[in-house]
Design a protein around this motif. Structure first.
Motif, PDB file in Angstrom:
ATOM      1  N   LEU A 295       9.272   7.505   1.881  1.00 40.17           N
ATOM      2  CA  LEU A 295       9.036   6.956   0.548  1.00 40.17           C
ATOM      3  C   LEU A 295      10.270   7.090  -0.336  1.00 40.17           C
ATOM      4  O   LEU A 295      10.592   6.183  -1.114  1.00 40.17           O
TER       5      LEU A 295
ATOM      6  N   GLY B 124       3.891  13.892   9.069  1.00 39.34           N
ATOM      7  CA  GLY B 124       3.356  14.813   8.073  1.00 39.34           C
ATOM      8  C   GLY B 124       3.815  14.471   6.665  1.00 39.34           C
ATOM      9  O   GLY B 124       4.471  13.448   6.428  1.00 39.34           O
ATOM     10  N   ASP B 125       3.482  15.351   5.764  1.00 43.06           N
ATOM     11  CA  ASP B 125       3.822  15.140   4.358  1.00 43.06           C
ATOM     12  C   ASP B 125       5.328  15.013   4.143  1.00 43.06           C
ATOM     13  O   ASP B 125       5.773  14.165   3.368  1.00 43.06           O
TER      14      ASP B 125
ATOM     15  N   LYS C  66      -0.157   9.105  13.126  1.00 44.09           N
ATOM     16  CA  LYS C  66      -0.232  10.346  13.889  1.00 44.09           C
ATOM     17  C   LYS C  66       1.177  10.905  14.080  1.00 44.09           C
ATOM     18  O   LYS C  66       2.091  10.188  14.484  1.00 44.09           O
TER      19      LYS C  66
ATOM     20  N   SER D   7       0.785  -1.233   0.000  1.00 47.45           N
ATOM     21  CA  SER D   7       0.000   0.000   0.000  1.00 47.45           C
ATOM     22  C   SER D   7       0.818   1.285   0.000  1.00 47.45           C
ATOM     23  O   SER D   7       0.251   2.357  -0.159  1.00 47.45           O
TER      24      SER D   7
ATOM     25  N   GLN E   4       6.541  11.631   5.399  1.00 48.09           N
ATOM     26  CA  GLN E   4       6.111  10.597   4.466  1.00 48.09           C
ATOM     27  C   GLN E   4       6.981  10.608   3.224  1.00 48.09           C
ATOM     28  O   GLN E   4       7.409   9.549   2.743  1.00 48.09           O
TER      29      GLN E   4
ATOM     30  N   PRO F 197       2.267   4.699   0.045  1.00 48.18           N
ATOM     31  CA  PRO F 197       1.865   5.975   0.649  1.00 48.18           C
ATOM     32  C   PRO F 197       0.599   5.877   1.495  1.00 48.18           C
ATOM     33  O   PRO F 197       0.495   6.546   2.516  1.00 48.18           O
ATOM     34  N   ALA F 198      -0.328   5.045   1.088  1.00 45.88           N
ATOM     35  CA  ALA F 198      -1.579   4.920   1.855  1.00 45.88           C
ATOM     36  C   ALA F 198      -1.312   4.391   3.259  1.00 45.88           C
ATOM     37  O   ALA F 198      -1.983   4.772   4.212  1.00 45.88           O
TER      38      ALA F 198
ATOM     39  N   LEU G 131       1.171   5.065   5.137  1.00 38.16           N
ATOM     40  CA  LEU G 131       1.763   6.104   5.977  1.00 38.16           C
ATOM     41  C   LEU G 131       0.809   7.252   6.291  1.00 38.16           C
ATOM     42  O   LEU G 131       1.039   8.003   7.237  1.00 38.16           O
ATOM     43  N   SER G 132      -0.241   7.386   5.522  1.00 39.06           N
ATOM     44  CA  SER G 132      -1.096   8.568   5.650  1.00 39.06           C
ATOM     45  C   SER G 132      -1.856   8.650   6.972  1.00 39.06           C
ATOM     46  O   SER G 132      -2.287   9.729   7.350  1.00 39.06           O
ATOM     47  N   ASN G 133      -1.986   7.550   7.677  1.00 31.93           N
ATOM     48  CA  ASN G 133      -2.753   7.560   8.934  1.00 31.93           C
ATOM     49  C   ASN G 133      -1.887   7.556  10.186  1.00 31.93           C
ATOM     50  O   ASN G 133      -2.400   7.371  11.274  1.00 31.93           O
TER      51      ASN G 133
END
Length: 108
Positions: free
Chosen positions: A92, A84-85, A81, A72, A88, A74-75, A77-79
């Motif tokens: 990546l 941030g961008d 807490k 998955s 991430q 990037p998906a 890592l998006s959750n």
């Protein structure tokens, strides 16, 4: 962990045992470089490693983490807490470097 402290910590570990002695959590923390005051980069790295599930042995947690990143990316890592961008993007990019190095090694 402030940048200066992180570099000192990494240098001390490297001098004693080499960078390959760092845990996956420590490697992720070095890549992240910083995190929220309450947890720092080591805390965020721990949260990243808990993505696939908690209560796993260290080796099983690493396998589950790499599998989650492969499936998955990037998906996954998006959750997290506190991640941030920019964090991430750093993680990546590090995985992409590792992937390209693997391709290079296989082609030799």
């Amino acid at each position: 962990m402030p940048e200066r402290t992180l570099l000192h910590y990494f240098g001390a570990r490297q001098g004693n045992e080499g960078s390959d002695s760092l845990s996956l959590r420590e490697c992720l923390a070095v890549i992240l470089g910083s995190g929220p005051r309450s947890v720092g980069c080591m805390g965020v790295a721990a949260r990243v490693l808990e993505l696939p599930g908690s209560g796993l042995s260290e080796i099983d947690a690493e396998r589950a983490f790499f599998t989650a990143m492969e499936v998955s990316g990037p998906a996954a890592l998006s959750n997290v807490k506190g991640l941030g961008d920019a964090g991430q993007a750093r993680l990546l990019a590090a995985f992409e470097l590792g992937r390209r190095y693997s391709v290079f090694r296989e082609a030799r």
